[in-house]
Design a protein around this motif. Structure first.
Motif, PDB file in Angstrom:
ATOM      1  N   GLY A  27       0.782  -1.232   0.000  1.00 30.19           N
ATOM      2  CA  GLY A  27       0.000   0.000   0.000  1.00 30.19           C
ATOM      3  C   GLY A  27       0.815   1.284   0.000  1.00 30.19           C
ATOM      4  N   ALA A  28       2.122   1.202   0.215  1.00 33.23           N
ATOM      5  CA  ALA A  28       2.943   2.415   0.329  1.00 33.23           C
ATOM      6  C   ALA A  28       3.114   3.122  -1.012  1.00 33.23           C
ATOM      7  CB  ALA A  28       4.300   2.087   0.929  1.00 33.23           C
ATOM      8  N   ARG A  29       3.256   2.347  -2.099  1.00 37.19           N
ATOM      9  CA  ARG A  29       3.409   2.975  -3.414  1.00 37.19           C
ATOM     10  C   ARG A  29       2.156   3.774  -3.748  1.00 37.19           C
ATOM     11  NH1 ARG A  29       2.429   2.379  -8.911  1.00 37.19           N
ATOM     12  NH2 ARG A  29       4.184   2.964 -10.257  1.00 37.19           N
ATOM     13  N   GLU A  30       0.990   3.177  -3.508  1.00 36.28           N
ATOM     14  CA  GLU A  30      -0.270   3.853  -3.786  1.00 36.28           C
ATOM     15  C   GLU A  30      -0.420   5.106  -2.924  1.00 36.28           C
ATOM     16  OE1 GLU A  30       0.099   0.578  -3.166  1.00 36.28           O
ATOM     17  OE2 GLU A  30      -0.242  -0.174  -5.192  1.00 36.28           O
ATOM     18  N   ALA A  31      -0.019   5.026  -1.654  1.00 34.68           N
ATOM     19  CA  ALA A  31      -0.085   6.190  -0.764  1.00 34.68           C
ATOM     20  C   ALA A  31       0.856   7.287  -1.247  1.00 34.68           C
ATOM     21  CB  ALA A  31       0.247   5.782   0.669  1.00 34.68           C
ATOM     22  N   PHE A  32       2.046   6.903  -1.699  1.00 34.41           N
ATOM     23  CA  PHE A  32       3.012   7.865  -2.234  1.00 34.41           C
ATOM     24  C   PHE A  32       2.409   8.583  -3.438  1.00 34.41           C
ATOM     25  CE2 PHE A  32       6.365   9.081  -5.166  1.00 34.41           C
ATOM     26  CZ  PHE A  32       7.319   9.676  -4.350  1.00 34.41           C
ATOM     27  N   SER A  56       7.717   9.009 -10.553  1.00 38.15           N
ATOM     28  CA  SER A  56       8.468   9.307  -9.330  1.00 38.15           C
ATOM     29  C   SER A  56       8.486   8.102  -8.402  1.00 38.15           C
ATOM     30  CB  SER A  56       7.861  10.515  -8.604  1.00 38.15           C
ATOM     31  OG  SER A  56       8.020  11.677  -9.374  1.00 38.15           O
ATOM     32  N   ALA A  57       7.347   7.438  -8.248  1.00 32.17           N
ATOM     33  CA  ALA A  57       7.284   6.255  -7.390  1.00 32.17           C
ATOM     34  C   ALA A  57       8.214   5.162  -7.903  1.00 32.17           C
ATOM     35  CB  ALA A  57       5.853   5.735  -7.300  1.00 32.17           C
ATOM     36  N   ASP A  58       8.245   4.974  -9.213  1.00 36.53           N
ATOM     37  CA  ASP A  58       9.132   3.963  -9.798  1.00 36.53           C
ATOM     38  C   ASP A  58      10.595   4.334  -9.605  1.00 36.53           C
ATOM     39  OD1 ASP A  58       6.901   2.523 -10.610  1.00 36.53           O
ATOM     40  OD2 ASP A  58       6.967   3.278 -12.670  1.00 36.53           O
ATOM     41  N   ARG A  59      10.909   5.599  -9.808  1.00 39.54           N
ATOM     42  CA  ARG A  59      12.303   6.054  -9.644  1.00 39.54           C
ATOM     43  C   ARG A  59      12.751   5.970  -8.190  1.00 39.54           C
ATOM     44  NH1 ARG A  59      15.188   8.448 -14.334  1.00 39.54           N
ATOM     45  NH2 ARG A  59      13.607   8.337 -15.938  1.00 39.54           N
ATOM     46  N   VAL A  60      11.857   6.310  -7.272  1.00 40.04           N
ATOM     47  CA  VAL A  60      12.193   6.230  -5.845  1.00 40.04           C
ATOM     48  C   VAL A  60      12.456   4.775  -5.464  1.00 40.04           C
ATOM     49  CG1 VAL A  60      11.234   6.501  -3.512  1.00 40.04           C
ATOM     50  CG2 VAL A  60      11.073   8.380  -5.163  1.00 40.04           C
ATOM     51  N   ALA A  61      11.640   3.857  -5.953  1.00 43.77           N
ATOM     52  CA  ALA A  61      11.842   2.433  -5.651  1.00 43.77           C
ATOM     53  C   ALA A  61      13.174   1.940  -6.216  1.00 43.77           C
ATOM     54  CB  ALA A  61      10.696   1.595  -6.210  1.00 43.77           C
ATOM     55  N   ALA A  62      13.587   2.497  -7.352  1.00 43.20           N
ATOM     56  CA  ALA A  62      14.863   2.094  -7.944  1.00 43.20           C
ATOM     57  C   ALA A  62      16.054   2.674  -7.189  1.00 43.20           C
ATOM     58  CB  ALA A  62      14.921   2.527  -9.411  1.00 43.20           C
ATOM     59  N   GLU A  63      15.862   3.831  -6.578  1.00 44.99           N
ATOM     60  CA  GLU A  63      16.951   4.536  -5.899  1.00 44.99           C
ATOM     61  C   GLU A  63      17.081   4.167  -4.418  1.00 44.99           C
ATOM     62  OE1 GLU A  63      19.980   7.237  -4.943  1.00 44.99           O
ATOM     63  OE2 GLU A  63      19.280   6.666  -6.931  1.00 44.99           O
ATOM     64  N   ALA A  67      14.389  -0.937   3.108  1.00 43.75           N
ATOM     65  CA  ALA A  67      14.383  -0.363   4.466  1.00 43.75           C
ATOM     66  C   ALA A  67      14.073   1.133   4.418  1.00 43.75           C
ATOM     67  CB  ALA A  67      15.715  -0.624   5.160  1.00 43.75           C
ATOM     68  N   GLU A  68      14.640   1.831   3.448  1.00 41.72           N
ATOM     69  CA  GLU A  68      14.377   3.262   3.318  1.00 41.72           C
ATOM     70  C   GLU A  68      12.924   3.519   2.915  1.00 41.72           C
ATOM     71  OE1 GLU A  68      18.582   5.241   2.031  1.00 41.72           O
ATOM     72  OE2 GLU A  68      17.624   3.920   0.565  1.00 41.72           O
ATOM     73  N   LEU A  69      12.385   2.677   2.053  1.00 38.16           N
ATOM     74  CA  LEU A  69      10.994   2.829   1.649  1.00 38.16           C
ATOM     75  C   LEU A  69      10.064   2.596   2.834  1.00 38.16           C
ATOM     76  CD1 LEU A  69      11.063   1.114  -1.859  1.00 38.16           C
ATOM     77  CD2 LEU A  69      10.943   3.560  -1.357  1.00 38.16           C
ATOM     78  N   ARG A  70      10.405   1.648   3.694  1.00 35.46           N
ATOM     79  CA  ARG A  70       9.609   1.425   4.905  1.00 35.46           C
ATOM     80  C   ARG A  70       9.689   2.640   5.821  1.00 35.46           C
ATOM     81  NH1 ARG A  70      11.757  -3.665   4.339  1.00 35.46           N
ATOM     82  NH2 ARG A  70      13.368  -3.286   5.901  1.00 35.46           N
ATOM     83  N   GLN A  71      10.869   3.251   5.881  1.00 34.96           N
ATOM     84  CA  GLN A  71      11.060   4.444   6.708  1.00 34.96           C
ATOM     85  C   GLN A  71      10.201   5.605   6.193  1.00 34.96           C
ATOM     86  OE1 GLN A  71      15.144   5.707   6.899  1.00 34.96           O
ATOM     87  NE2 GLN A  71      14.716   7.430   8.233  1.00 34.96           N
ATOM     88  N   LEU A  72      10.039   5.693   4.892  1.00 35.94           N
ATOM     89  CA  LEU A  72       9.225   6.760   4.303  1.00 35.94           C
ATOM     90  C   LEU A  72       7.738   6.556   4.581  1.00 35.94           C
ATOM     91  CD1 LEU A  72      10.809   7.156   0.759  1.00 35.94           C
ATOM     92  CD2 LEU A  72      10.850   8.830   2.608  1.00 35.94           C
ATOM     93  N   GLN A  73       7.333   5.305   4.698  1.00 36.58           N
ATOM     94  CA  GLN A  73       5.919   4.990   4.860  1.00 36.58           C
ATOM     95  C   GLN A  73       5.387   5.598   6.156  1.00 36.58           C
ATOM     96  OE1 GLN A  73       4.992   0.829   5.231  1.00 36.58           O
ATOM     97  NE2 GLN A  73       2.934   1.109   4.435  1.00 36.58           N
ATOM     98  N   GLY A  74       4.427   6.472   6.013  1.00 41.16           N
ATOM     99  CA  GLY A  74       3.786   7.074   7.170  1.00 41.16           C
ATOM    100  C   GLY A  74       4.647   8.059   7.934  1.00 41.16           C
ATOM    101  N   ALA A  75       5.789   8.443   7.386  1.00 39.06           N
ATOM    102  CA  ALA A  75       6.666   9.389   8.080  1.00 39.06           C
ATOM    103  C   ALA A  75       6.050  10.783   8.073  1.00 39.06           C
ATOM    104  CB  ALA A  75       8.038   9.422   7.422  1.00 39.06           C
ATOM    105  N   ASP A  76       5.995  11.400   9.258  1.00 42.46           N
ATOM    106  CA  ASP A  76       5.510  12.776   9.346  1.00 42.46           C
ATOM    107  C   ASP A  76       6.555  13.737   8.805  1.00 42.46           C
ATOM    108  OD1 ASP A  76       3.061  12.110  10.476  1.00 42.46           O
ATOM    109  OD2 ASP A  76       3.854  12.194  12.509  1.00 42.46           O
ATOM    110  N   GLN A  77       7.810  13.399   9.085  1.00 39.18           N
ATOM    111  CA  GLN A  77       8.903  14.238   8.632  1.00 39.18           C
ATOM    112  C   GLN A  77      10.016  13.357   8.088  1.00 39.18           C
ATOM    113  OE1 GLN A  77       9.756  17.155  11.540  1.00 39.18           O
ATOM    114  NE2 GLN A  77      10.049  18.670   9.967  1.00 39.18           N
ATOM    115  N   VAL A  78      10.502  13.719   6.927  1.00 35.95           N
ATOM    116  CA  VAL A  78      11.572  12.972   6.276  1.00 35.95           C
ATOM    117  C   VAL A  78      12.888  13.682   6.566  1.00 35.95           C
ATOM    118  CG1 VAL A  78      12.432  12.176   4.037  1.00 35.95           C
ATOM    119  CG2 VAL A  78       9.975  12.213   4.476  1.00 35.95           C
ATOM    120  N   PRO A  79      13.928  12.940   6.983  1.00 37.08           N
ATOM    121  CA  PRO A  79      15.226  13.573   7.238  1.00 37.08           C
ATOM    122  C   PRO A  79      15.725  14.334   5.998  1.00 37.08           C
ATOM    123  CG  PRO A  79      15.230  11.278   7.958  1.00 37.08           C
ATOM    124  CD  PRO A  79      13.957  11.499   7.218  1.00 37.08           C
ATOM    125  N   ALA A  80      16.395  15.443   6.220  1.00 37.03           N
ATOM    126  CA  ALA A  80      16.837  16.317   5.128  1.00 37.03           C
ATOM    127  C   ALA A  80      17.622  15.589   4.034  1.00 37.03           C
ATOM    128  CB  ALA A  80      17.657  17.479   5.687  1.00 37.03           C
TER     129      ALA A  80
END
Length: 101
Positions: A27-32, A56-63, A67-80
């Motif tokens: 569900g994270a890709r769809e939420a993104f 963008s979602a495809d490029r982010v998944a490639a980059e 673990a980083e994608l899980r960190q992005l899921q539901g994050a209120d704030q993303v580290p700089a």
């Protein structure tokens, strides 16, 4: 002879590197894409906005790693540093917002 040895070494190292591409959690890709669409549709029509957000979602998944994608899921704030990578990765898709006519 030395350049050949260096080439072989570089190829061997490249093959030993782990793949960076990650898998979006359920569900994270769809939420993104949904979150991206909110911002993109403020200035663009739905078609180009959707193409941009899906790209963008495809490029982010490639980059990013899984673990980083899980960190992005539901994050209120993303580290700089991660935010900068997201922007750089998504910028590769900007041409989809303003297709040549």
């Amino acid at each position: 002879m030395r350049p050949l040895s260096l080439t072989v070494l570089l190829l061997a190292c490249a093959g030993a590197l782990p793949a960076v591409a990650g898998e979006w959690p359920g569900g994270a890709r769809e939420a993104f894409i949904r979150d991206c669409m909110v911002g993109a549709m403020a200035r663009h029509k739905e078609g180009p906005a959707r193409r941009y957000c899906e790209c963008s979602a495809d490029r982010v998944a490639a980059e990013f790693s899984s673990a980083e994608l899980r960190q992005l899921q539901g994050a209120d704030q993303v580290p700089a540093p991660m935010q900068e990578r997201l922007l750089a990765t998504s910028s590769n898709c900007l041409s989809l917002l303003n297709p040549a006519q």
